[in-house]
Design an enzyme around this catalytic site. Sequence first.
Site, PDB file in Angstrom:
ATOM      1  N   LYS A 177       3.301   5.461  14.196  1.00 15.21           N
ATOM      2  CA  LYS A 177       2.520   4.616  13.295  1.00 15.21           C
ATOM      3  C   LYS A 177       1.893   3.502  14.130  1.00 15.21           C
ATOM      4  CE  LYS A 177       3.008   1.884   9.014  1.00 15.21           C
ATOM      5  NZ  LYS A 177       3.970   1.379   8.008  1.00 15.21           N
ATOM      6  N   SER A 205       2.669   2.438   3.252  1.00 14.33           N
ATOM      7  CA  SER A 205       1.614   2.275   4.226  1.00 14.33           C
ATOM      8  C   SER A 205       1.648   3.285   5.379  1.00 14.33           C
ATOM      9  CB  SER A 205       1.683   0.870   4.821  1.00 14.33           C
ATOM     10  OG  SER A 205       2.898   0.686   5.520  1.00 14.33           O
ATOM     11  N   SER A 212       7.393   1.846   2.468  1.00 11.90           N
ATOM     12  CA  SER A 212       6.332   2.506   3.234  1.00 11.90           C
ATOM     13  C   SER A 212       6.715   3.744   4.024  1.00 11.90           C
ATOM     14  CB  SER A 212       5.678   1.507   4.180  1.00 11.90           C
ATOM     15  OG  SER A 212       4.732   0.755   3.473  1.00 11.90           O
TER      16      SER A 212
HETATM   17  N1  GLN Z   1       3.657  -1.115  -0.810  1.00 15.71           N
HETATM   18  C1  GLN Z   1       4.371  -2.246  -0.325  1.00 15.71           C
HETATM   19  C2  GLN Z   1       3.407  -3.347   0.086  1.00 15.71           C
HETATM   20  O1  GLN Z   1       2.259  -3.162  -0.094  1.00 15.71           O
HETATM   21  C3  GLN Z   1       5.284  -1.858   0.796  1.00 15.71           C
HETATM   22  C4  GLN Z   1       4.609  -1.777   2.110  1.00 15.71           C
HETATM   23  C5  GLN Z   1       5.548  -1.474   3.233  1.00 15.71           C
HETATM   24  O2  GLN Z   1       6.683  -1.052   3.031  1.00 15.71           O
HETATM   25  N2  GLN Z   1       5.091  -1.751   4.441  1.00 15.71           N
HETATM   26  O3  GLN Z   1       3.788  -4.355   0.560  1.00 15.71           O
END
Ligand code: GLN
Length: 498
Positions: free
Chosen positions: A78, A153, A177
């Site tokens: 990532k 994400s 994420s």
């Molecule tokens: N969807 C969550 C956010 O927008 C989690 C994102 C994540 O785990 N990096 O913050």
Amino acid sequence: MSDMHDWGVSETARQLRSKAVSSVEVTMALLARAQANEALGSFLHLDVEGALAQAKQADAQLSAGAQGRLLGVALAHKDVFVTTGMPTTAGSQMLAGYQSPFNATVVQRLADAGAISLGKLNCDEFAMGSGNENSAYGPVRNPWDTTRVPGGSSGGSAAAVAARLIPAATGTDTGGSIRQPASFCGITGIKPTYGLCSRYGMVAFASSLDQAGAMARTAEDCAWLLSAMAGPDIDRDATSLDVPARDYAAAIAVPRAGATADKPLHGLRVGLPKEFFGEGVSPDVQTAVQSALQQLTALGAVLVDITLPRTELSIPVYYIIAPAEASSNLSRFDGVRYGHRAAEYGDLIDMYQKTRSEGFGDEVKRRILMGAYVLSHGYYDAYYLKAQKIRRLIANDFQSAFQSCDVIAGPVAPTVAWRLGEKANDPVANYLADIFTLSSSLAGLPGMSVPAGFGEGGMPVGLQLVGNYLKEDELLQTAHQFQQMTSWHDAMPKEFSV
Ligand code: GLN
């Protein structure tokens, strides 16, 4: 050998060791596949030369009899993990052209274990998002239906593994994420206990929540990766846990006490939080999760009703704490130390303003504003401090629940993957979709997503498993036994099944 891309981590390693193929051959096949599927949007950077050089070296080591479980196995990272020899953008214009002088600990440990890095994977900007539509470099498409989001994400990681471009990838999980994109793309993902993997070299979003983890097709493959990634790094990350690295692949092979061949999960108490099964969960997700629970009982598990009464509060609490930490972490992107700087400006303040307005996307700006607001004098007590107190109560609720169960199970998300654009301009709709992953993140607990069937539009549904602190072995074993009995994790998106 036309099916090399379908081998997964452990099978690739076995084939390499038996000398049926070389790492160069597998790596070349995967690079070609990634190039042919560029339209998926999963890769931000493909390191063709670097990957082939690493593969050559791995082949030499393999012929010399070197061991190393991941030796010669290709994966990708990532783009929030910093890497030498490749750019790191965190999905942001702000870091366009940034090149790190060092590797993240997780990246370095996987390289030390012999893994080959094919490149960097797309993600929401600074890991903020649930659909990978917040990347400055364009969206990622879901391999099961390219008109849908892959989740976020870590959307690039999930889509690339699901489309068989790579057998495994790293991801990060701050509020879901790893688990949510794994669920949306029909792969397996594990977010370990907070602190199990070092945060050193992970572009920071919300430091008290950020955690690295593994995404692959099976729990066993995740176990292989996690064994290399985990372990203390206290000199570089003060929140890294002083817990020795474990061999999770060996751990899942040790039978539970009292287990038999047909009841491998004998006596495992699986807690079902009533808040995870109420209204708001779409019927297709309910059905898939319910049948997965039945499979667990067939394997010897017993289902127990539990309650996590503050589940609903996890959304406001997370969306106060995470932006607060983000507003502080992202203050370092000032046009002086990293990445982008506005081309023209007046004085210093003007330079900061122009640089930050140009460099950050809308969602990131929104979070910085929310974070600065809840931390500001006069609102701190009302928002930030209160959220911290509720965070503690949420963690306590889990400990009460674990009095009567060993693992907690439920859906990962209320629905299957939505369509690209459907929620792109509706931040609150995105936040609400995080309901089932946020609470365990706030508590710092390990969690997994395991493929458990298909729902609306033929889209994958994941079963979420949450364990108590440092119970990654139990989680992975539960998922592994489930995968011995089911074949959801083997299903391949049609368009990518050649
Ligand atoms: N969807 C969550 C956010 O927008 C989690 C994102 C994540 O785990 N990096 O913050």
